[in-house]
Design a protein around this motif. Structure first.
Motif, PDB file in Angstrom:
ATOM      1  N   PRO A   1       0.911  -1.087  -0.155  1.00 10.65           N
ATOM      2  CA  PRO A   1       0.173  -0.041  -0.066  1.00 10.65           C
ATOM      3  C   PRO A   1       0.944   0.853   0.256  1.00 10.65           C
ATOM      4  N   VAL A   2       2.201   1.300   0.534  1.00 11.81           N
ATOM      5  CA  VAL A   2       2.836   2.285   0.826  1.00 11.81           C
ATOM      6  C   VAL A   2       3.392   2.617  -0.515  1.00 11.81           C
ATOM      7  N   LEU A   3       4.079   1.344  -1.218  1.00 13.16           N
ATOM      8  CA  LEU A   3       4.749   1.431  -2.505  1.00 13.16           C
ATOM      9  C   LEU A   3       4.090   2.462  -3.221  1.00 13.16           C
ATOM     10  N   ARG A   4       2.908   1.552  -3.841  1.00 15.02           N
ATOM     11  CA  ARG A   4       1.525   1.880  -4.503  1.00 15.02           C
ATOM     12  C   ARG A   4       1.423   3.488  -4.336  1.00 15.02           C
ATOM     13  N   ARG A   5       0.812   3.911  -2.874  1.00  9.39           N
ATOM     14  CA  ARG A   5       0.570   5.034  -2.946  1.00  9.39           C
ATOM     15  C   ARG A   5       1.212   6.196  -3.428  1.00  9.39           C
ATOM     16  N   ASP A   6       3.178   5.961  -2.957  1.00 10.90           N
ATOM     17  CA  ASP A   6       4.500   6.910  -3.339  1.00 10.90           C
ATOM     18  C   ASP A   6       4.496   6.610  -5.074  1.00 10.90           C
ATOM     19  N   ALA A   7       4.608   5.968  -5.406  1.00  6.26           N
ATOM     20  CA  ALA A   7       4.700   5.447  -7.290  1.00  6.26           C
ATOM     21  C   ALA A   7       3.055   6.259  -7.653  1.00  6.26           C
ATOM     22  N   GLU A   8       2.197   5.999  -7.218  1.00  6.62           N
ATOM     23  CA  GLU A   8       1.080   6.820  -7.985  1.00  6.62           C
ATOM     24  C   GLU A   8       1.216   8.524  -7.899  1.00  6.62           C
ATOM     25  N   ALA A   9       1.977   8.577  -6.359  1.00  5.46           N
ATOM     26  CA  ALA A   9       2.112  10.023  -6.446  1.00  5.46           C
ATOM     27  C   ALA A   9       2.782  11.264  -7.070  1.00  5.46           C
ATOM     28  N   ALA A  10       4.262   9.527  -7.489  1.00  5.89           N
ATOM     29  CA  ALA A  10       5.192  10.383  -8.402  1.00  5.89           C
ATOM     30  C   ALA A  10       4.473  10.540  -9.571  1.00  5.89           C
ATOM     31  N   ARG A  11       4.392   9.427  -9.831  1.00 10.78           N
ATOM     32  CA  ARG A  11       4.228   9.141 -11.400  1.00 10.78           C
ATOM     33  C   ARG A  11       3.850  10.525 -12.463  1.00 10.78           C
ATOM     34  N   PRO A  12       4.217  10.973 -13.709  1.00 10.58           N
ATOM     35  CA  PRO A  12       3.354  11.518 -14.221  1.00 10.58           C
ATOM     36  C   PRO A  12       2.630  11.701 -14.962  1.00 10.58           C
ATOM     37  N   ALA A  13       1.774  12.483 -15.255  1.00 10.16           N
ATOM     38  CA  ALA A  13       0.307  11.927 -15.555  1.00 10.16           C
ATOM     39  C   ALA A  13       0.551  11.004 -17.426  1.00 10.16           C
TER      40      ALA A  13
END
Length: 381
Positions: free
Chosen positions: A329-341
């Motif tokens: 859950p943490v890795l997914r949240r952080d990856a999504e927050a950092a990913r350009p659209a």
């Protein structure tokens, strides 16, 4: 971003008890592990393909076909489908059948394998490994995309008016990854076709992984499939976790020391420092794997090796729970927050591929160089 587990299906003695499971027990434990991963909410279960002891998964589609009927959400994949020693006609048939049975909840990873004696067992020469991978995959794509195929090549009997059945689900072939650890030719193959590239870097330093992924991204863009940072990338990994890092090291050490793949070599500490193996607390795993994107950019799939080296089934299931509840859950949240659209959040699903085939998905953005700074991708040519 997808998170899941992959298995090499090794049959290894538990060094703490001396007990070795038989082949039947090991196969059934893999089925239990896959079902548990699905119930825990992980995204992917992938099995290897091996035809030699001490490994048992010689028939991935048999295993995955069964799992298609007893799981609900998890993507069923392979961590190697041997494109070199399997007949591409049989691969086309088997994985189209699996795709239909799983209702599109499947993809696969092409690989050459790393066991030299297997090649002559199937009438092949390991020295032809790269050429086999290239020719066989070119034929496989035609078998999936053309209803009738006439073909002649170097490594198999010619085909005349051949139709592979069943046809792919909804007329769309499964998504394909190309797995390689050290061969730029395979990264080039993935880039040429616009397929995914999976760097199973469990024995390699991050500097090498960074170069291989950067090369693939550059060539993906060169071949006109989109920007380099839009290429579909997957990484391998290994973890063992307990709430207290000292407990994790103490428990895992005997398994590491005696494991056939890396036992009696570097120390656990040295190996963990030089490769993605992380033995410690969930937070240490989060910190280590959360930093991967700093080396390879935003990527779409992270798989972990967890059921190996003789670890008891109970322990593996505990590890899956820790991964699914505290780490992913943490890795997914952080990856999504950092990913350009403009960067894909994951590999294309079956529905995505169908929409693309129907022209419902806009074309990729104009290419702009996005190879990480400091990487000499041409050095890998």
């Amino acid at each position: 971003m997808q998170f899941g587990i992959f298995s090499v299906g090794d049959v290894t003695a538990d060094p703490t008890t001396g007990r070795t499971p038989d082949d039947t027990e090991r196969v059934r434990s893999m089925l239990t592990i896959a079902r548990h991963a699905d119930e825990a909410g992980l995204d992917v279960f992938a099995t290897g393909e091996h035809h030699n002891p001490p490994f048992v998964p010689s028939s991935p589609t048999t295993m995955l076909g069964y799992l298609a009927g007893v799981t609900k959400n998890i993507v069923l994949s392979t961590s190697t489908t041997l494109i070199t020693t399997n007949d591409p006609v049989k691969i086309a048939e088997d994985y189209a059948m699996l795709q239909v049975i799983a209702d599109g909840r499947t993809d696969l990873m092409m690989g050459r394998g790393n066991t030299g004696p297997v090649y002559p067992w199937f009438g092949k020469d390991i020295r032809d490994g790269i050429d086999l991978a290239i020719e066989n995959y070119a034929l496989l794509r035609r078998l999936w995309t053309e209803d009738v195929v006439d073909w002649a090549g170097k490594f198999r009997t010619p085909l005349q008016g051949f139709t592979s059945t069943p046809r792919p689900l909804d007329g769309v072939a499964p998504f394909v990854w190309h797995g390689s650890i050290r061969s730029p030719e395979i990264a080039e193959q993935a880039a040429y076709y616009g397929d995914g590239f999976f760097h199973n870097n469990i024995f390699w330093p991050m500097s090498h992984t960074r170069q291989m992924v950067a090369y693939y991204r550059r060539r993906f863009e060169h071949h006109g499939h989109g920007r380099a940072d839009q290429a579909i990338v997957g990484l391998g990994g290994q973890v063992f976790m307990r709430r207290n890092s000292q407990d994790a090291v103490r428990e895992f050490r005997p398994y590491f020391d005696e494991a056939p793949v890396y036992g009696h070599g570097p120390s656990l500490e040295d190996f963990a420092a030089q490769t993605p193996l992380t033995v410690g607390s969930p937070q240490q795993v989060i910190d280590r794997y959360g930093a991967m994107r700093e080396s390879v950019g935003d990527y779409q799939r992270q798989l972990f090796l967890m059921d190996h080296a003789g670890l008891p089934l109970k322990t593996v299931l505990e590890q899956i729970d820790i991964l699914a509840e505290e780490v992913v859950p943490v890795l997914r949240r952080d990856a999504e927050a950092a990913r350009p659209a403009h960067v894909p959040s994951g590999p294309p699903s079956h529905a995505d591929l169908v929409a693309r085939a129907r022209g419902d998905v806009p074309t990729a953005a104009s290419p702009e160089p996005a190879v990480p700074d400091g990487v000499d991708a041409e050095a890998l040519r």
